[in-house]
Design an enzyme around this catalytic site. Structure first.
Site, mmCIF file in Angstrom:
data_model
loop_
_atom_site.group_PDB
_atom_site.id
_atom_site.type_symbol
_atom_site.label_atom_id
_atom_site.label_comp_id
_atom_site.label_asym_id
_atom_site.label_seq_id
_atom_site.Cartn_x
_atom_site.Cartn_y
_atom_site.Cartn_z
ATOM 1 N NE ARG A 1 -1.823 -2.151 2.758
ATOM 2 C CZ ARG A 1 -1.944 -3.416 2.361
ATOM 3 N NH1 ARG A 1 -2.961 -3.778 1.642
ATOM 4 N NH2 ARG A 1 -1.067 -4.325 2.703
ATOM 5 C CB THR A 2 3.442 2.576 2.263
ATOM 6 O OG1 THR A 2 2.678 2.175 3.395
ATOM 7 C CG2 THR A 2 4.048 3.941 2.532
ATOM 8 C CE LYS B 1 26.405 -2.926 -6.665
ATOM 9 N NZ LYS B 1 26.584 -1.939 -7.751
ATOM 10 N NE ARG C 1 7.262 0.876 4.716
ATOM 11 C CZ ARG C 1 6.049 0.327 4.715
ATOM 12 N NH1 ARG C 1 5.902 -0.929 4.334
ATOM 13 N NH2 ARG C 1 5.000 1.019 5.079
ATOM 14 C CG HIS D 1 3.719 4.096 8.568
ATOM 15 N ND1 HIS D 1 3.736 4.917 7.452
ATOM 16 C CD2 HIS D 1 3.368 2.864 8.127
ATOM 17 C CE1 HIS D 1 3.406 4.185 6.391
ATOM 18 N NE2 HIS D 1 3.180 2.948 6.773
#
Ligand code: NCD
Length: 305
Positions: A51-52, A80, A101, A129
Site C-alpha cells: 500500500r504505502t 553493496k 521506508r 509511520h
C-alpha cells in the site's frame, strides 16, 4: 524545505490543511492532474510494502508526475554496503521529493540531514509511520465526522507497531481523546511513549488484555498485525500471533457506529466475515491513502492550483 519524519513535523494547522486539500482532491481530482508535471518522486523502500509504496506512486501519477525507485534493499546498492547518507545525496540529484521506508529506526531522519529534497518517512522500523497516520486521520474525519471526543481502542502489537505509535502522537493533539490499549502483556506500548507522550500530557488510557469487555466503549477500533519481522524469536511470534481475532461475535458487542480501522496487511487478526460489516472500513481507509499522499506531495513541493 520541509521533511516529514514524525507526525509531529506537521502542526495541527498544517495537518488540517492537508486533510482539506485531500478532500478537495477526492471531490475534484481533475483540478490536480497536471500539477506535478515534470516532477519526480523517488520511492526508496528497503523493506516490503504494498500500500504505502504503490499509493505514493499512484499519488504522484494522479498529479501528472513521474516516479522512480527501488522496492527492496537487495535490488539497491545498500546490498553493496552503501550508506543511506550517500544514497540520498545521489537521489537528491535525480528526483524532486522522496519517500523512504527502512527497517532501522531513524534512517529517514539521517537521510533528511543529507538531503537537498524533501524526505518523507514511509515507515522506519518500529518507530513512526506518519503517512499512515495521515491516512488514518482522513478516514476518521471523513467517516466519523470528527477528530476529537473519541475513545480509541488500539489492539494487537502495540510494542512494534509503528502505525499505532504515530497515531497516538497525532491524536493526542485533539480534545478529549482517550485510549484503550488492548494487547498481550509482552506487546504493550513502549515505556517511552507512555512516559514522554501519554503521561507527560495527562492523556487518559488503560491497558487491558481482553477485547470483549471494552468493545461497547469504543468509537474506533484500530486493529494491527503482530509484527513478525521485528520479533527476536519465532516461538514468541507463534505464541502471540493469534492473541486477538476480531469476528462477527465480537462485533455484536460494539456500538452501531463504531468503526474498525486497520493499516493492513491483515493476517489473522480480523476474520474475513467482518469485511461485510458496514463498520469495517479498512479497505476504504487504504483508498484514502492515495489522496493524503497527493496532498502531502503537493504541499511539500510548495505547489498550488
Ligand atoms: C503497516 C506498516 O508498514 O507499518 N503497513 C502499512 O504501511 N499500511 C502495518 C503493518 O505492516 O502491519
Amino acid at each position: 524545505m520541509k521533511h516529514v519524519i514524525s507526525p509531529l513535523d506537521l502542526t495541527v494547522q498544517e495537518l488540517e490543511d492537508i486533510l482539506t486539500l485531500a478532500e478537495d482532491m477526492i471531490a475534484a481530482p481533475d483540478k490536480y492532474k497536471e500539477i506535478c508535471h515534470g516532477k519526480k518522486l523517488a520511492t526508496l523502500f528497503y523493506e516490503p510494502s504494498t500500500r504505502t509504496r504503490l499509493s505514493f506512486e499512484a499519488a504522484m501519477m494522479n498529479l501528472g508526475g513521474n516516479v522512480l525507485g527501488f522496492s527492496s534493499a537487495d535490488s539497491s546498492s545498500a546490498s553493496k554496503g552503501e550508506s543511506v547518507a550517500d544514497t540520498i545525496r545521489v537521489i537528491s540529484g535525480y528526483a524532486d521529493i522522496c519517500a523512504m521506508r527502512h527497517p532501522k529506526e531513524g534512517a529517514p531522519l539521517v537521510a533528511a540531514q543529507y538531503s537537498s529534497i524533501p524526505v518523507i518517512n514511509a515507515g522506519d522500523g518500529g518507530h513512526n509511520h506518519p503517512t499512515q497516520t495521515l491516512t488514518d486521520l482522513l478516514t476518521i474525519k471523513k467517516l466519523k465526522g470528527r477528530l476529537d471526543n473519541l475513545t480509541i481502542g488500539v489492539c494487537g502489537d502495540l510494542k512494534f507497531g509503528r502505525t499505532v505509535h504515530s497515531l497516538i502522537r497525532a491524536m493526542i493533539r485533539y480534545e478529549n481523546i482517550r485510549f484503550i490499549m488492548i494487547s498481550p502483556e509482552e506487546l504493550r506500548i513502549p515505556d517511552y511513549l507512555k512516559k514522554e507522550v501519554l503521561d507527560a500530557q495527562n492523556i487518559p488510557y488503560n491497558e487491558v488484555s481482553v477485547l470483549e469487555p471494552v468493545m461497547p466503549e469504543l468509537d474506533l477500533l484500530y486493529m494491527t498485525r503482530v509484527q513478525r519481522e521485528r520479533f527476536f524469536n519465532e516461538e514468541d511470534y507463534i505464541r502471540l500471533k493469534d492473541s486477538f481475532i476480531l469476528d462477527s461475535k465480537k462485533m455484536k458487542l460494539a456500538r452501531e457506529d463504531m468503526l474498525v480501522l486497520h493499516p493492513l496487511p491483515r493476517v489473522n487478526e480480523i476474520s474475513t466475515e467482518v469485511d461485510e460489516d458496514p463498520r469495517a472500513v479498512y479497505f476504504e481507509q487504504a483508498k484514502y491513502g492515495v489522496y493524503v499522499r497527493m496532498a502531502l506531495i503537493m504541499t511539500l513541493l510548495g505547489l498550488e492550483v
